[in-house]
Every structure is written in C-alpha cells, then in structure tokens.
Scaffold this motif. Structure first.
Motif, PDB file in Angstrom:
ATOM      1  N   GLY A   1       0.804  -1.199   0.000  1.00 54.21           N
ATOM      2  CA  GLY A   1       0.000   0.000   0.000  1.00 54.21           C
ATOM      3  C   GLY A   1       0.837   1.247   0.000  1.00 54.21           C
ATOM      4  O   GLY A   1       1.951   1.268   0.490  1.00 54.21           O
TER       5      GLY A   1
ATOM      6  N   GLU B   1      -1.980   8.666  -7.090  1.00 51.81           N
ATOM      7  CA  GLU B   1      -2.820   7.500  -6.864  1.00 51.81           C
ATOM      8  C   GLU B   1      -2.519   6.933  -5.490  1.00 51.81           C
ATOM      9  O   GLU B   1      -1.365   6.851  -5.091  1.00 51.81           O
ATOM     10  N   GLN B   2      -3.576   6.516  -4.776  1.00 49.09           N
ATOM     11  CA  GLN B   2      -3.370   5.873  -3.478  1.00 49.09           C
ATOM     12  C   GLN B   2      -4.237   4.617  -3.379  1.00 49.09           C
ATOM     13  O   GLN B   2      -5.364   4.606  -3.874  1.00 49.09           O
ATOM     14  N   ASN B   3      -3.664   3.593  -2.770  1.00 50.01           N
ATOM     15  CA  ASN B   3      -4.414   2.354  -2.566  1.00 50.01           C
ATOM     16  C   ASN B   3      -4.574   2.058  -1.082  1.00 50.01           C
ATOM     17  O   ASN B   3      -4.639   0.892  -0.672  1.00 50.01           O
TER      18      ASN B   3
ATOM     19  N   ASN C   1      -7.116   3.287   0.656  1.00 46.58           N
ATOM     20  CA  ASN C   1      -8.543   3.459   0.953  1.00 46.58           C
ATOM     21  C   ASN C   1      -8.807   4.699   1.812  1.00 46.58           C
ATOM     22  O   ASN C   1      -9.728   4.722   2.622  1.00 46.58           O
TER      23      ASN C   1
ATOM     24  N   GLU D   1      -9.386   6.741  -5.426  1.00 46.94           N
ATOM     25  CA  GLU D   1      -7.959   6.461  -5.442  1.00 46.94           C
ATOM     26  C   GLU D   1      -7.127   7.533  -6.123  1.00 46.94           C
ATOM     27  O   GLU D   1      -5.909   7.540  -6.008  1.00 46.94           O
TER      28      GLU D   1
END
Lengths: 112, 108
Positions: free
Chosen positions: A2, A24-26, A28, A72
């Motif tokens: 992550g 972009e981020q994963n 959440n 995201e």
C-alpha cells in the motif's frame, strides 16, 4: 504494497503549457491533498478533497485545477495561468479529513 | 489568520550533540504533527500530539506540546548522521499550517 504513488518524479515543461501531475493511493483513504514546496519553505496547500466528486481550494489554488472522480485518484493540473509553477509538488492522503496526512514521493516540476 | 513559526531555520551540530527545534502558533491548536524530510525526499509523519502538556518519546526523539497548546518542541538526544534532514511541525486549528522547517546537518 500500500501507498501513494506520484509520477513522474521529474517533469519538464515549456512555459505556457498545461501539465497534469498524477497521484494515486491504494490506502482506501477518504481525504487527499496537494501541497507545493519551494526551497527553504514549508508546505502550502493547493487543493484538498474530503470525498469523491468534491474538493476545496487551499491557500494557493490560483492557476491550478483538480478532479476527484475516483477515491484512489486526485490529479493536479498546473495551468499556464500559474505564474511561478517550478516547484516540488507533494500529494498526500489521510484516512479521514483532519487526521494526519501521509505523503507521496513528490514530483519536481521545472518550467523552462 | 493562523500562523505557525518554527525556529531555528538551520542547525548544524557535531555528531553526539543534542538538537531542539521549536514551533509556535499564533492561535491555540487542536493538535500538532511533526514530520521529517530527508534531503531529496518527502515528508514522513513522525507523531501527533493532542493533549495539553503532552510528552511523547520515540527512541532518542522527545516531542512536547505546550500547556497552552500554542507551542511544541522536538528534541533529539545524541544526534547521529541518520538524523539529517528537515523537521517540520504542522499545527491544526480549523486548518493545518506547516512551519517553514528546521534543517539539521550533522558533522560526523
């Protein structure tokens, strides 16, 4: 694995061109932010988003635009209206608004 | 509006010496965060302080939040070369404001 990704790490553009920086981020995370850092200075907030399809201007939003179509992703466009675009741009996210943000690796933009 | 001032701007120490950076806000804060940015890197979250008079420790780092919740400090005991970088505070009231940072260099 992550985290927050920003690409590219270095970006060069000619004066007068718009340029879009990706983030972009994963993780959440609900909230996402864009900061600008100039040499020897602290971080200044450009835009932030607390939820999808919603965003607010920060302290130095003039000459910038953002979108938040997906949780995201929070891309930043540096427009030709930004008078001094050369800087280090940092994207950040936090699990909730008003919780500590975590930063991506940043994009160094140079406008020639 | 809310302002966060951080001093000193630069600090150069001999390895093994202590280091302290101070953060002062013009308004009462709900919390304060500290970040470290290595040269060429991005800010990395270290800690958040919330309570008046709070003191937290992380190995050689000691963080303190003032009784009035308007100031904070970061103290590093016996600096090492791995401590080099810029330390930022970020104070939150309605908005979050970053200090300008203290750049620490350590001579081996």
């Amino acid at each position: 694995d992550g985290g927050i990704t920003q690409s590219p790490k270095y970006l060069f553009r000619k004066e007068g061109q718009n340029v879009t920086l990706s983030c972009e981020q994963n993780l959440n995370h609900d909230a996402m932010y864009w900061y600008r850092q100039d040499p020897g200075q602290g971080l200044r907030l450009i835009y932030y988003s607390q939820i999808v399809n919603d965003f607010q201007k920060g302290d130095i939003a003039e000459g910038y635009s953002v979108s938040r179509e997906k949780k995201e992703s929070f891309p930043l466009t540096v427009t030709s209206a930004q008078k001094n675009p050369t800087a280090f741009y940092l994207c950040a996210s936090s699990i909730l608004p008003r919780t500590p943000p975590f930063f991506g690796p940043g994009t160094r933009l140079t406008v020639l | 509006g809310q302002q966060v001032m951080q001093i000193p701007q630069y600090q150069h120490v001999q390895e093994g010496e202590d280091f302290t950076t101070y953060c002062n806000s013009s308004t009462t804060l709900s919390n304060i965060q500290w970040y470290k940015q290595r040269p060429g890197g991005h800010p990395v979250f270290l800690i958040q302080l919330v309570k008046s008079g709070e003191v937290k420790k992380q190995k050689r780092l000691t963080f303190q939040f003032g009784e009035a919740k308007k100031n904070s400090s970061l103290h590093i005991t016996a600096t090492q070369t791995t401590d080099v970088g810029t330390y930022f505070c970020a104070g939150r009231n309605n908005d979050m404001r970053f200090g300008a940072g203290t750049r620490l260099t350590v001579k081996p």
